[in-house]
Motif scaffolding. Structure first.
Motif, PDB file in Angstrom:
ATOM      1  N   GLU B  76       0.877  -1.195   0.169  1.00  0.00           N
ATOM      2  CA  GLU B  76       0.164   0.105   0.149  1.00  0.00           C
ATOM      3  C   GLU B  76       0.659   1.258   0.114  1.00  0.00           C
ATOM      4  OE1 GLU B  76      -3.223   0.078  -0.438  1.00  0.00           O
ATOM      5  OE2 GLU B  76      -2.838  -2.206  -0.638  1.00  0.00           O
ATOM      6  N   PHE B  77       2.053   1.285   0.792  1.00  0.00           N
ATOM      7  CA  PHE B  77       2.893   2.419   0.765  1.00  0.00           C
ATOM      8  C   PHE B  77       3.372   2.596  -0.538  1.00  0.00           C
ATOM      9  CE2 PHE B  77       7.182   4.306   1.459  1.00  0.00           C
ATOM     10  CZ  PHE B  77       6.686   5.226   2.399  1.00  0.00           C
ATOM     11  N   GLN B  78       3.769   1.624  -1.333  1.00  0.00           N
ATOM     12  CA  GLN B  78       4.269   1.984  -2.814  1.00  0.00           C
ATOM     13  C   GLN B  78       3.163   2.459  -3.688  1.00  0.00           C
ATOM     14  OE1 GLN B  78       7.794  -0.952  -3.939  1.00  0.00           O
ATOM     15  NE2 GLN B  78       6.206  -2.184  -2.684  1.00  0.00           N
ATOM     16  N   LYS B  79       1.957   2.033  -3.290  1.00  0.00           N
ATOM     17  CA  LYS B  79       0.972   2.725  -4.356  1.00  0.00           C
ATOM     18  C   LYS B  79       0.818   4.111  -4.029  1.00  0.00           C
ATOM     19  CE  LYS B  79      -1.984  -1.301  -4.743  1.00  0.00           C
ATOM     20  NZ  LYS B  79      -2.920  -2.116  -4.034  1.00  0.00           N
ATOM     21  N   ILE B  80       0.967   4.578  -2.648  1.00  0.00           N
ATOM     22  CA  ILE B  80       0.890   5.992  -2.276  1.00  0.00           C
ATOM     23  C   ILE B  80       2.106   6.660  -2.987  1.00  0.00           C
ATOM     24  CG2 ILE B  80       0.962   7.938  -0.227  1.00  0.00           C
ATOM     25  CD1 ILE B  80      -0.532   5.483   1.392  1.00  0.00           C
ATOM     26  N   HIS B  81       3.394   6.174  -2.634  1.00  0.00           N
ATOM     27  CA  HIS B  81       4.514   6.641  -3.100  1.00  0.00           C
ATOM     28  C   HIS B  81       5.017   5.764  -3.839  1.00  0.00           C
ATOM     29  CE1 HIS B  81       4.396   9.312   0.468  1.00  0.00           C
ATOM     30  NE2 HIS B  81       3.983   8.147   1.169  1.00  0.00           N
ATOM     31  N   PRO B  82       4.726   6.212  -5.499  1.00  0.00           N
ATOM     32  CA  PRO B  82       5.272   5.184  -6.375  1.00  0.00           C
ATOM     33  C   PRO B  82       6.858   5.325  -6.718  1.00  0.00           C
ATOM     34  CG  PRO B  82       3.590   6.689  -7.174  1.00  0.00           C
ATOM     35  CD  PRO B  82       3.918   7.459  -5.761  1.00  0.00           C
ATOM     36  N   LYS B  83       7.393   6.107  -6.220  1.00  0.00           N
ATOM     37  CA  LYS B  83       8.782   6.222  -6.518  1.00  0.00           C
ATOM     38  C   LYS B  83       9.841   5.541  -5.332  1.00  0.00           C
ATOM     39  CE  LYS B  83       9.635  10.241  -9.412  1.00  0.00           C
ATOM     40  NZ  LYS B  83      10.037  11.541  -9.327  1.00  0.00           N
ATOM     41  N   THR B  84       8.948   4.620  -4.558  1.00  0.00           N
ATOM     42  CA  THR B  84       9.687   4.135  -3.211  1.00  0.00           C
ATOM     43  C   THR B  84       9.766   2.635  -3.744  1.00  0.00           C
ATOM     44  OG1 THR B  84       7.551   3.633  -2.344  1.00  0.00           O
ATOM     45  CG2 THR B  84       8.999   5.657  -1.714  1.00  0.00           C
ATOM     46  N   GLN B  85      10.685   1.906  -3.383  1.00  0.00           N
ATOM     47  CA  GLN B  85      10.869   0.545  -3.784  1.00  0.00           C
ATOM     48  C   GLN B  85      10.981  -0.220  -2.319  1.00  0.00           C
ATOM     49  OE1 GLN B  85      13.689   2.003  -5.430  1.00  0.00           O
ATOM     50  NE2 GLN B  85      11.941   2.737  -6.951  1.00  0.00           N
ATOM     51  N   VAL B  86      10.244  -0.936  -1.723  1.00  0.00           N
ATOM     52  CA  VAL B  86      10.024  -1.554  -0.494  1.00  0.00           C
ATOM     53  C   VAL B  86      10.116  -2.958  -0.734  1.00  0.00           C
ATOM     54  CG1 VAL B  86       9.162  -1.727   1.808  1.00  0.00           C
ATOM     55  CG2 VAL B  86       8.856   0.113   0.731  1.00  0.00           C
ATOM     56  N   VAL B  87      10.997  -3.706  -0.061  1.00  0.00           N
ATOM     57  CA  VAL B  87      11.380  -4.944  -0.357  1.00  0.00           C
ATOM     58  C   VAL B  87      11.317  -5.813   0.846  1.00  0.00           C
ATOM     59  CG1 VAL B  87      12.477  -4.807  -2.477  1.00  0.00           C
ATOM     60  CG2 VAL B  87      13.842  -5.463  -0.405  1.00  0.00           C
ATOM     61  N   VAL B  88      10.654  -6.941   0.874  1.00  0.00           N
ATOM     62  CA  VAL B  88      10.549  -7.708   2.121  1.00  0.00           C
ATOM     63  C   VAL B  88      10.913  -8.956   1.970  1.00  0.00           C
ATOM     64  CG1 VAL B  88       8.948  -7.940   3.938  1.00  0.00           C
ATOM     65  CG2 VAL B  88       8.239  -6.354   2.616  1.00  0.00           C
ATOM     66  N   GLY B  89      11.822  -9.589   3.013  1.00  0.00           N
ATOM     67  CA  GLY B  89      12.234 -10.953   2.794  1.00  0.00           C
ATOM     68  C   GLY B  89      11.709 -11.767   3.990  1.00  0.00           C
ATOM     69  N   GLU B  90      11.899 -13.123   4.034  1.00  0.00           N
ATOM     70  CA  GLU B  90      11.570 -13.675   5.368  1.00  0.00           C
ATOM     71  C   GLU B  90      12.323 -14.936   5.668  1.00  0.00           C
ATOM     72  OE1 GLU B  90       7.601 -15.870   4.601  1.00  0.00           O
ATOM     73  OE2 GLU B  90       7.877 -15.199   2.666  1.00  0.00           O
ATOM     74  N   SER B  91      13.700 -14.364   6.423  1.00  0.00           N
ATOM     75  CA  SER B  91      14.602 -15.227   6.876  1.00  0.00           C
ATOM     76  C   SER B  91      14.330 -15.605   8.166  1.00  0.00           C
ATOM     77  CB  SER B  91      15.883 -14.805   6.544  1.00  0.00           C
ATOM     78  OG  SER B  91      16.102 -13.542   6.438  1.00  0.00           O
ATOM     79  N   GLY B  92      13.331 -15.431   8.952  1.00  0.00           N
ATOM     80  CA  GLY B  92      13.245 -15.834  10.238  1.00  0.00           C
ATOM     81  C   GLY B  92      13.734 -14.507  11.209  1.00  0.00           C
ATOM     82  N   THR B  93      12.905 -14.662  12.502  1.00  0.00           N
ATOM     83  CA  THR B  93      13.282 -13.324  13.106  1.00  0.00           C
ATOM     84  C   THR B  93      14.944 -13.467  13.281  1.00  0.00           C
ATOM     85  OG1 THR B  93      11.198 -13.738  14.357  1.00  0.00           O
ATOM     86  CG2 THR B  93      13.133 -12.406  15.555  1.00  0.00           C
ATOM     87  N   GLY B  94      15.609 -14.513  13.687  1.00  0.00           N
ATOM     88  CA  GLY B  94      16.955 -14.595  14.025  1.00  0.00           C
ATOM     89  C   GLY B  94      17.696 -14.392  12.902  1.00  0.00           C
TER      90      GLY B  94
END
Lengths: 333, 339
Positions: B76-94
């Motif tokens: 949703e954040f990238q829809k509001i700010h089209p010039k941002t790139q937010v990437v999310v990974g999931e390698s676990g908390t640790g």
């Protein structure tokens, strides 16, 4: 008429029965693999039915299953594969040519040869750990802040982060290490298959060793080399473990270098140089991430992803078979 | 001739290219964010975010439990700010904290507070950080609505039922007053964060569980299973119960061995932490260098304000108002302190 010994009738029947049992065992061994593969493909296709559409192929990932797509991992895998091929082919071919054509049978060569065969069997996660230390972190020699190597190219600026970090290049270099032994061994076998008479004829006509290799040996061995390379590339395509370690991501909403159309290339050609240093996702990783998401729809999204991955792999393998056939029929000595 | 010309081209390129090695600011060195933040920064937390234009990249990694929340925020954040790139990974908390302390990521998703060892690793690398509570994860234990006898279970009884090599086969094995009917167990599959969490707090060690139950990664399958089986027992995220209240019966949970201390899970008891131990806050940790960048500031403002509406959508429980306000204040104070 006597054979010198008797063949009792019941013994003959028994042997024929054994024969049939053996044939039946072999047949079921063959079908076990085919049936399991068939069930897998059918089950996955059933799950993916209705989900694998144009929207799926052209959208970024989303939290909503109906809006999720695999554009980002498609681009990621494309870049990873291109770079892996770019690194693997010259190094793999060079090493194979040296080992087969130049080196003499010393203890050193034998050690390298044994190690090549061993390396081909090393679990891929080990390469992931290696890649993490060497390419992503570069042993920490650039400090915790990191450095940037800026190369002015006139029209554009090429910025290389040092260490490389969690980017396409790190992934491609790691996969290169992973598939190199396979490529070298395959290329070696292809070169070994070229009759010595070809080399002798070429040398006898006054060609140098390089000319012989360049114009006779490599073209003749090309089908075998190509098959090895393409099979290695399909392995690189399906690998998830080393890329997870390198830091491939599961939610990315852009292509490496922000290039997702031909227009972008014309607008900013420099982006092509910088794309290898961008973050990425890859097909097997995205599929894995979707499977573990709680929302019911993602099971279908994941199945659709598997089908795409399968289609890409089957296409690559078909190209390998085609290339082998085509180049082979063209050869005339 | 060909060879010489190729050589000349390479030389020319090298000569034309001025190489310089610069210090980079980690972790997102490639993209320099433009500074267009409002004057005070904390004068008014941008609730819509649309007013402030930011650009740049944000790297998030960590817990797969928090992943759906961060992914929804990023989307949703990238829809509001089209010039941002937010990437999310999931390698676990640790795994995420390892990258966090190496300065490789901006934000780490965590399903538990940072440990002492992890905090020390950050300190050694000179990485300052701040942690925010972002939402609450609550687990519910459920039975079939026709089940008249089971109303309360203690965590000791749950352990008796779910521990590896459990001898519990019938409801009578749990409580002698209950019928000697076979207990049918339903639970999330081993890949689930819910499974990790439940086994950790109930059985004492993550991923340690009896295996003769019906597992499914799809919570809707569990809902259907329990709803159609009079002697069933299962557990999953509270959000799924709230969507299927009619076909399930909620069990009150007592910590320890005394059933009198039982608490019935509800949005209120989960928020207040009264429903324990099967509810826990989820966190995100942000590095100080990242929080200096306007794009990360805006993202965190979105996370703790307008973005909170996404929390229930992805199946978690929103923080109560005072706690949320505390988090917003912590964010604004930290941003102000970094200037």
């Amino acid at each position: 008429m006597s054979l010198g010994f008797d063949i009792p009738a019941d013994d003959l029947a028994k042997r024929h029965r054994k024969e049939r049992v053996f044939e039946w065992i072999c047949l079921s061994a063959l079908w076990a693999g085919v049936v399991i593969l068939g069930i897998l493909v059918l089950g996955t296709t059933y799950q993916a039915w209705g989900w694998l559409d144009w929207q799926f192929l052209t959208s970024w990932d989303s939290r909503k299953p109906a809006e999720a797509g695999l554009l980002a991992p498609l681009w990621g895998s494309f870049w990873i594969l291109t770079l892996t091929a770019l690194f693997t082919i010259p190094v793999g071919l060079g090493a194979a040519v040296y080992l087969e054509e130049y080196s003499s049978d010393t203890w050193m060569r034998r050690i390298i040869q044994v190690n090549l065969s061993n390396l081909a069997g090393v679990p891929s996660i080990v390469y992931g750990i290696l890649g993490m230390t060497v390419f992503v972190r570069a042993f920490g020699i650039f400090g915790s802040e990191g450095k940037k190597l800026v190369i002015e190219l006139g029209i554009t600026q090429w910025t290389i982060p040092l260490p490389f970090g969690r980017c396409v290049v790190s992934g491609a270099l790691t996969l290169t290490l992973l598939v190199l032994p396979t490529v070298i061994v395959a290329a070696q076998e292809a070169l070994r298959g070229i009759p010595a008479s070809i080399r002798h004829a070429s040398l006898a006509l006054g060609a140098t060793k390089w000319q012989t290799i360049r114009h006779q040996v490599i073209p003749a061995a090309l089908p075998g080399i190509l098959t090895g390379v393409i099979l290695a590339m399909s392995r690189a395509m399906g690998e998830a473990a080393p890329l997870i370690l390198i830091g491939a991501l599961t939610y990315v909403a852009f292509a490496p270098g922000r290039i997702d159309s031909l227009d972008d290339v014309f607008k900013d050609p420099g982006a092509i140089l910088n794309a290898p240093f961008d973050t990425f996702s890859a097909l097997p990783i995205q599929v894995f991430s979707w499977i573990s998401r709680p929302k019911a729809g993602f099971q279908h999204v994941s199945a659709a992803g598997i089908i795409v991955l399968l289609v890409v792999l089957i296409t690559m393998n078909s190209v390998a078979i085609y290339a082998r056939q085509r180049f082979r029929t063209k050869l005339k000595w | 001739m060909k060879r010489t010309s190729l050589f000349a081209v390479v030389l020319a390129v090298i000569a034309a290219a001025g190489c310089t090695v610069q210090d980079a600011t980690p972790p997102s060195s490639g993209t320099a964010p433009t500074t267009k933040t409002p004057g005070g920064g904390n004068s008014e937390p941008a609730s819509t975010g649309a007013a402030v234009a930011v650009e740049g990249e944000i790297k998030i990694d960590g817990s797969s439990t928090v992943f759906p929340v961060s992914q929804a925020m990023a989307e949703e954040f990238q829809k509001i700010h089209p010039k941002t790139q937010v990437v999310v990974g999931e390698s676990g908390t640790g795994g995420g904290f390892k990258k966090f302390s190496a300065g490789e990521i901006d934000i780490n998703d965590a399903s538990r507070p940072i440990t002492e060892a992890e905090a020390k690793a950050c300190e050694e690398k000179g990485i300052k950080y701040v942690g925010f509570k972002v939402c609450i994860d609550g687990l519910s234990v459920l039975v079939n609505p026709q089940n008249e006898f089971a109303k309360v279970l203690t965590t000791d009884q749950l352990k008796q039922i779910w521990q590896p090599n459990s001898t519990v086969k019938t409801w009578k094995d749990v409580n002698p007053e209950w019928p000697a009917e076979p207990i049918k167990l339903y639970g999330p599959g081993t890949a689930s964060g819910t499974f990790d969490y439940f086994t950790e707090v109930i059985n004492g060690k993550a991923k340690q569980s009896r295996t003769d139950y019906l597992p499914s990664e799809d919570d809707n399958v569990l809902v259907k299973g329990i709803a159609g089986d009079k002697y069933a027992l299962g557990y999953f995220g509270f959000a799924y119960y709230s969507e299927n209240k009619d076909s399930l019966k909620l069990i009150s949970i007592a910590k320890g061995s005394d059933p009198a201390a039982a608490v019935t899970p509800s949005i209120e008891t989960i928020r207040s932490g009264e429903y324990s131990p099967l509810s826990r806050p989820l966190y995100v940790y942000v590095t100080a260098p990242a929080l200096k960048r306007p794009v990360v500031q805006e993202f965190m403002r979105y996370y703790l304000n307008a973005g909170q509406k996404l929390v229930s959508e992805v199946g978690y429980i929103e923080l109560d108002k005072p706690t949320l306000e505390e988090q917003v204040k912590l964010l604004e104070d930290t941003i102000a302190g970094l200037k």
